[in-house]
Motif scaffolding. Structure first.
Motif, PDB file in Angstrom:
ATOM      1  N   ASN A   1      30.014  49.752  23.551  1.00  0.00           N
ATOM      2  CA  ASN A   1      31.322  49.205  24.449  1.00  0.00           C
ATOM      3  C   ASN A   1      31.107  48.838  25.937  1.00  0.00           C
ATOM      4  O   ASN A   1      32.190  49.179  26.680  1.00  0.00           O
ATOM      5  N   GLY A   2      30.338  49.488  26.076  1.00  0.00           N
ATOM      6  CA  GLY A   2      30.035  49.531  27.399  1.00  0.00           C
ATOM      7  C   GLY A   2      30.225  48.321  28.597  1.00  0.00           C
ATOM      8  O   GLY A   2      30.381  47.124  27.564  1.00  0.00           O
ATOM      9  N   LEU A   3      29.400  48.263  29.743  1.00  0.00           N
ATOM     10  CA  LEU A   3      29.557  46.828  30.272  1.00  0.00           C
ATOM     11  C   LEU A   3      27.799  46.436  30.274  1.00  0.00           C
ATOM     12  O   LEU A   3      27.045  48.069  30.537  1.00  0.00           O
ATOM     13  N   PRO A   4      27.250  45.848  30.599  1.00  0.00           N
ATOM     14  CA  PRO A   4      26.291  45.342  31.033  1.00  0.00           C
ATOM     15  C   PRO A   4      26.372  45.496  32.416  1.00  0.00           C
ATOM     16  O   PRO A   4      26.734  45.565  33.072  1.00  0.00           O
ATOM     17  N   PRO A   5      24.387  45.977  32.830  1.00  0.00           N
ATOM     18  CA  PRO A   5      24.473  45.374  33.780  1.00  0.00           C
ATOM     19  C   PRO A   5      24.846  44.203  35.036  1.00  0.00           C
ATOM     20  O   PRO A   5      25.004  43.296  34.331  1.00  0.00           O
ATOM     21  N   GLN A   6      24.952  44.557  36.230  1.00  0.00           N
ATOM     22  CA  GLN A   6      25.576  43.535  37.550  1.00  0.00           C
ATOM     23  C   GLN A   6      24.344  42.954  37.071  1.00  0.00           C
ATOM     24  O   GLN A   6      23.075  42.983  37.119  1.00  0.00           O
ATOM     25  N   THR A   7      24.905  41.916  37.427  1.00  0.00           N
ATOM     26  CA  THR A   7      23.568  40.799  37.247  1.00  0.00           C
ATOM     27  C   THR A   7      22.694  40.684  39.068  1.00  0.00           C
ATOM     28  O   THR A   7      23.707  40.869  40.236  1.00  0.00           O
ATOM     29  N   LEU A   8      21.897  40.325  39.234  1.00  0.00           N
ATOM     30  CA  LEU A   8      20.864  40.016  40.548  1.00  0.00           C
ATOM     31  C   LEU A   8      20.445  38.998  40.752  1.00  0.00           C
ATOM     32  O   LEU A   8      19.965  38.408  39.664  1.00  0.00           O
ATOM     33  N   GLY A   9      20.992  38.864  41.585  1.00  0.00           N
ATOM     34  CA  GLY A   9      20.734  37.761  42.705  1.00  0.00           C
ATOM     35  C   GLY A   9      20.346  38.080  43.945  1.00  0.00           C
ATOM     36  O   GLY A   9      20.318  39.204  44.532  1.00  0.00           O
ATOM     37  N   PRO A  10      19.150  36.660  45.132  1.00  0.00           N
ATOM     38  CA  PRO A  10      18.658  36.813  45.808  1.00  0.00           C
ATOM     39  C   PRO A  10      19.833  36.879  46.944  1.00  0.00           C
ATOM     40  O   PRO A  10      20.856  36.430  46.407  1.00  0.00           O
ATOM     41  N   ALA A  11      19.774  37.429  48.298  1.00  0.00           N
ATOM     42  CA  ALA A  11      20.511  38.142  48.779  1.00  0.00           C
ATOM     43  C   ALA A  11      20.979  36.457  49.324  1.00  0.00           C
ATOM     44  O   ALA A  11      20.195  35.466  49.943  1.00  0.00           O
ATOM     45  N   THR A  12      22.063  36.316  49.277  1.00  0.00           N
ATOM     46  CA  THR A  12      23.037  34.707  49.807  1.00  0.00           C
ATOM     47  C   THR A  12      23.801  34.867  51.590  1.00  0.00           C
ATOM     48  O   THR A  12      24.091  34.220  51.861  1.00  0.00           O
ATOM     49  N   GLY A  13      23.755  35.959  51.699  1.00  0.00           N
ATOM     50  CA  GLY A  13      24.464  36.661  53.294  1.00  0.00           C
ATOM     51  C   GLY A  13      23.132  36.748  54.469  1.00  0.00           C
ATOM     52  O   GLY A  13      22.314  37.209  53.950  1.00  0.00           O
ATOM     53  N   SER A  14      23.623  36.157  55.186  1.00  0.00           N
ATOM     54  CA  SER A  14      22.989  36.067  56.512  1.00  0.00           C
ATOM     55  C   SER A  14      22.967  37.715  56.928  1.00  0.00           C
ATOM     56  O   SER A  14      23.616  38.438  56.844  1.00  0.00           O
ATOM     57  N   GLU A  15      21.282  38.014  57.026  1.00  0.00           N
ATOM     58  CA  GLU A  15      20.899  39.342  57.485  1.00  0.00           C
ATOM     59  C   GLU A  15      21.363  41.082  55.927  1.00  0.00           C
ATOM     60  O   GLU A  15      21.253  41.639  56.096  1.00  0.00           O
ATOM     61  N   ALA A  16      21.740  40.247  54.835  1.00  0.00           N
ATOM     62  CA  ALA A  16      21.676  40.479  53.637  1.00  0.00           C
ATOM     63  C   ALA A  16      20.226  40.692  52.765  1.00  0.00           C
ATOM     64  O   ALA A  16      19.592  40.333  52.735  1.00  0.00           O
ATOM     65  N   GLY A  17      20.202  42.299  51.867  1.00  0.00           N
ATOM     66  CA  GLY A  17      19.239  41.953  51.681  1.00  0.00           C
ATOM     67  C   GLY A  17      17.823  42.286  52.302  1.00  0.00           C
ATOM     68  O   GLY A  17      17.228  42.693  53.380  1.00  0.00           O
ATOM     69  N   GLU A  18      17.248  41.463  51.301  1.00  0.00           N
ATOM     70  CA  GLU A  18      15.505  41.197  51.809  1.00  0.00           C
ATOM     71  C   GLU A  18      15.466  39.710  53.366  1.00  0.00           C
ATOM     72  O   GLU A  18      14.777  39.565  54.251  1.00  0.00           O
ATOM     73  N   HIS A  19      16.753  39.210  53.458  1.00  0.00           N
ATOM     74  CA  HIS A  19      17.033  38.146  55.124  1.00  0.00           C
ATOM     75  C   HIS A  19      17.188  39.215  56.096  1.00  0.00           C
ATOM     76  O   HIS A  19      16.800  38.701  57.110  1.00  0.00           O
ATOM     77  N   ARG A  20      17.428  40.655  55.520  1.00  0.00           N
ATOM     78  CA  ARG A  20      17.804  42.019  56.759  1.00  0.00           C
ATOM     79  C   ARG A  20      16.705  41.823  57.943  1.00  0.00           C
ATOM     80  O   ARG A  20      15.447  42.239  57.357  1.00  0.00           O
ATOM     81  N   ASN A  21      16.485  41.344  58.948  1.00  0.00           N
ATOM     82  CA  ASN A  21      15.770  41.350  60.036  1.00  0.00           C
ATOM     83  C   ASN A  21      13.887  40.227  59.524  1.00  0.00           C
ATOM     84  O   ASN A  21      13.574  40.621  60.051  1.00  0.00           O
TER      85      ASN A  21
END
Lengths: 724, 156
Positions: A458-478
């Motif tokens: 009765n736990g919770l599934p992992p968070q949905t993963l998706g591309p970084a859509t914020g500017s300078e977020a995640g793989e977008h950074r630099n």
């Protein structure tokens, strides 16, 4: 018509109550509260400096309290090198306003205008000989009881006496004299010890475990199995560890899906399904720009592929938390970087109200991003739930930390760039492939960023993963270059398959992106027959960017060494997030061609973090980032077979040793009056590229795949010599 | 089978009851209440647990309480106090040679053992003496400076 209310500065915007920031105590001390946390970056000291400066009290009076869901502002996560920008800015305005309020109180009492009063170390003096009152006499433990207006201007930089000076870190004495300083050192009455049992494949599930024998071990209080979650609580830490070993032997795990071929990781990434986006002028776009051919008049076009593996945060102290349940409420001592988001995540797992969970931050070992801190907090809470009333301390063992912390994401970068007839960059195309960088616990109640949430019934599934859509977020950074190029096209390819849990590691995408950009700049300079430092300056109109490059270049005595085979120097630059601190790194390196060993003999780092509150703190962050990046760049790579993770300790995942560490010189370019710029993640990307560029200068060989292990370097040099 | 062992820690005698193969680390932390030795790896790979035993550096994560009994054990707490710091401690503060501080205790212990034997180490000698201590924050350069500063202070 009422004027549009002015936005409050920094974190005051969402936490305007002055009492959340400043407390004037009856014992002649000042409590400074920050919703950010100390992670070895010197936050407590910088916060104290800012508040002491504006209040006109001496630093020794200041006590700093960091994130506690019951006491401080909710400043979300201490991440992204933003603590000075948002928290120190809030403190600066809050402290200035508190001072003004108290001076006003004194002025009313003395019956003189406020401009006739002065403050020295918390004592307010008026023109009359008996006009003297202290903050503690005025306020002594009372609350301000009002919100900040943001209308009291802080001091001008010329008036600073504490900010901008080198002060000793407030938290160091405790750590240098062996006082209990970390959550790891916390002891509570009746505290017992827990350990967790996990396999070495992150998708393996618990098939069976016979716990009976372990439960009978003397000192074992309870074995907790809940779905795939398995842990043990014992009277002593030693017994808990022994019981964990026994459970490891007893547990049968159902294998997870095979992991990719480690030696073909980048081919695997390039072949996987992706979710694509792009950016224009640094801003995220959902559309992925098509790759246009190079301009017809391009003189030279270069295309190179660069890659980084999965990397560990690798805290020296495995993650730890102390949890206690009492009357349906939960108290957690944690080194999480975000006690408020952790509390929200826990309310979802336990289906509780926020008011019934308190998360108190205590110092942990350096984390460098999202490591196991939040996960061990849930582990401790799950074990403690089985023993209501008793505090349970859980520390991960070394292999737990190596196998289960969220890894820094693997990435592949392809850069294609063209030179025009004028010897300048005429066209720039950048493609980045990446796994996820931002998997910290978030607010969605239907899923969880906490590890054990997916393991329990009765736990919770992992968070949905998706591309970084914020500017300078995640793989977008630099990913967006900081240079003035006439045509730039940036495409982002989020690789959806995740063999491992990944999350924020210091610098996020910037480490690989800057590594790629700054090597390509060197490759272009060589192709154009220009000096690499001069070539960069020719594409950088921002004088502050130019200043750090010039400072690093001059400090390493650029171009002044006689050319020696096997020795060379390299330089690289970036402005972190294209908005935070400016940083240039220059290194001297020696390459032993027979062994492939790279030795960085000297390293210089020049940084501009705007106005420097704590210049030595900035220097420490820059040089620490440089050395950590040296370790990533020369040595680090998570190893695995199809069946399991094989990087389980410091022998199977080696990091830089003191034997290999260079002396680092750091130059902090102070900019009084300029905005505070985050500096903790500024030097990693430039360091990696500077080393690669130095190796090229020394050997003529380009190292585009991280890490630069001796075997790889030797093979690359042999290959180059054979084909030459 | 638990036994009683007599331990000399920072000049004080302690009597502890433990199984003989219990790592000294847990006895120091949980039975004697000393916070400075840390658990980092449990396999002598990182040095966060370093203590001094009869003048030598030891890894308390693997040294058993049986083998440590009767010997002179010194932890960071035994070097000095805020009022009366050991030169190594004073030098680490003066050079601000730490970030998170988790590895700092072990590094200072290694530095103390080095300086006891070699009062004037060059940077390469410091590198060798600290090769079994890991630091993840990257304070290495500051640690070199701090050890050299401590050496100068001890020479005075």
């Amino acid at each position: 018509m009422a004027a549009e209310p002015k936005k409050l500065p920094g974190s005051l915007r969402n936490n305007p109550s002055l009492d959340l920031w400043i407390g004037i105590e009856a014992d002649a001390t000042v409590t400074v509260r920050s919703g950010k946390v100390e992670i070895g970056q010197g936050l407590k000291t910088a916060a104290a400096q800012v508040a002491a400066e504006e209040l006109d009290v001496s630093l020794v009076r200041v006590r700093v309290k960091t994130a506690d869901t019951a006491e401080t502002a909710d400043e979300n996560v201490t991440s992204g090198s933003r603590s000075m920008e948002v928290s120190a800015t809030a403190l600066r305005y809050a402290a200035a306003e508190c001072r003004a309020i108290m001076v006003r109180m004194a002025a009313d009492r003395f019956g003189v205008p406020v401009d006739q009063l002065s403050v020295e170390d918390g004592t307010i003096r008026g023109p009359g000989s008996n006009q003297r009152i202290t903050y503690w006499e005025l306020m002594g433990g009372k609350k301000f009881g009002r919100d900040a207006t943001g209308t009291v201007p802080p001091k001008v930089p010329q008036a600073h006496r504490i900010v901008g000076t080198r002060v000793e870190r407030l938290d160091l004495p405790g750590k240098v004299f062996g006082q209990p300083a970390f959550v790891h050192d916390l002891t509570l009455p009746g505290m017992v010890h827990g350990r967790i049992v996990r396999p070495r494949h992150q998708s393996a599930t618990l098939e069976s475990v016979d716990t009976a024998a372990v439960e009978k071990l003397p000192g074992v209080i309870k074995v907790v199995r809940d779905g795939d979650f398995l842990g043990v609580v014992a009277e002593t830490e030693v017994t808990a560890i022994a019981a964990r070993d026994a459970l490891h032997r007893a547990a049968r795990w159902r294998a997870g899906p095979p992991l990719p071929d480690e030696d073909r990781l980048y081919e695997w990434m390039l072949g996987e399904a992706t979710m694509d986006g792009g950016c224009i002028d640094g801003v995220h776009t959902d559309d992925c720009p098509p790759e246009e051919p190079p301009p017809k008049d391009a003189q030279t076009t270069l295309e190179s592929l660069y890659a980084r593996p999965y990397i560990l945060h690798g805290a020296m102290g495995p993650s730890c938390a102390v949890a206690q349940w009492a009357g349906g409420t939960l108290t957690l001592h944690t080194h999480s970087q975000g006690v408020f988001p952790l509390r929200r995540a826990l309310t979802n797992v336990f289906r509780m109200d926020e008011a019934d969970i308190r998360c108190i931050h205590m110092d942990g070992a350096g984390c460098y991003g999202h490591n196991g801190a939040d996960d061990v907090a849930l582990d401790a809470a799950l074990l403690a739930r089985a023993l209501p009333g008793r505090p349970v301390r859980v520390q991960w063992m070394r292999d737990d930390e190596h196998c289960w912390e969220p890894f820094g994401a693997a990435m592949v970068v392809k850069v294609r760039a063209s030179l025009g007839a004028d010897g300048r960059v005429a066209d720039w195309r950048f493609d980045v492939w990446s796994n996820h960088h931002g998997n910290r616990p978030k607010g969605n109640p239907k899923e969880s960023g906490l590890l054990a949430a997916r393991m329990i019934e009765n736990g919770l599934p992992p968070q949905t993963l998706g591309p970084a859509t914020g500017s300078e977020a995640g793989e977008h950074r630099n990913a967006w270059p900081g240079y003035a190029f006439p045509r730039i096209s940036v495409a982002k390819h989020f690789v959806t398959a995740h063999p491992f849990r990944c999350s924020s590691l210091r610098g996020l995408g910037a480490y690989a992106n800057v590594f790629a950009i700054e090597q390509m700049m060197d490759e272009l300079a060589v192709a154009a027959g220009q000096d690499p430092a001069t070539f960069r300056l020719a594409h950088l109109p921002d004088p502050r960017a130019r200043a750090v490059i010039e400072a690093a270049r001059d400090a390493i005595a650029w171009g002044q060494h006689a050319a020696t085979p096997g020795r060379g120097h390299g330089i690289a630059y970036a402005r972190y997030k294209n908005a935070a601190a400016y940083c240039a790194v220059a290194v001297d390196a020696e390459v032993d061609e027979t062994t492939g060993v790279i030795r960085v003999t000297r390293a210089v780092c020049a940084g501009d973090a705007g106005e420097a509150i704590a210049p030595d703190g900035i220097a420490n962050q820059l040089e620490g980032g440089l050395i950590q990046s040296l370790s990533w760049t020369l040595k680090e790579r998570v190893r695995f077979t199809p069946g399991e993770i094989t990087s389980v300790d410091w022998e199977t995942y080696p990091i830089l040793t003191f034997r290999e560490a260079p002396e680092v010189e750091t130059l902090v370019l102070d900019r009084p009056g300029e905005k505070f710029l985050g500096v903790g993640e500024a030097s990693q990307g430039p360091t990696a590229a500077a080393i690669a560029n130095a190796v090229f200068a020394a050997t003529g060989v380009r190292l585009r795949e991280l890490p630069f292990t001796p075997e790889r370097v030797r093979a690359m040099i042999l290959e180059a010599r054979r084909s030459a | 089978m638990s036994d009683t062992f007599r331990l000399s820690v920072n000049g004080r005698e302690h009597s502890v009851t433990a199984e003989g193969d219990t790592p000294l680390l847990y006895v120091l932390r949980n039975d004697i209440g000393l916070a400075s030795p840390k658990y980092g790896c449990g396999t002598e790979q990182c040095g966060t647990c370093n203590v001094i035993v009869d003048g030598d550096k030891a890894f308390s994560c693997t040294l058993t309480v049986r083998d440590a009994a009767g010997k002179a054990i010194v932890t960071l707490e035994g070097l000095g106090t805020p009022e009366n710091p050991h030169p190594v401690q004073a030098a680490f503060i003066a050079e601000q040679a730490a970030q998170c501080g988790y590895c700092t205790s072990g590094i200072m212990i290694s530095a103390k053992v080095l300086l006891d034997r070699n009062p004037d180490p060059d940077t390469d000698a410091i590198r060798v003496a600290l090769q079994d201590n890991l630091c993840r924050c990257g304070t290495h350069s500051r640690v070199f400076r701090a050890v050299r500063r401590a050496a100068r202070a001890l020479a005075r």
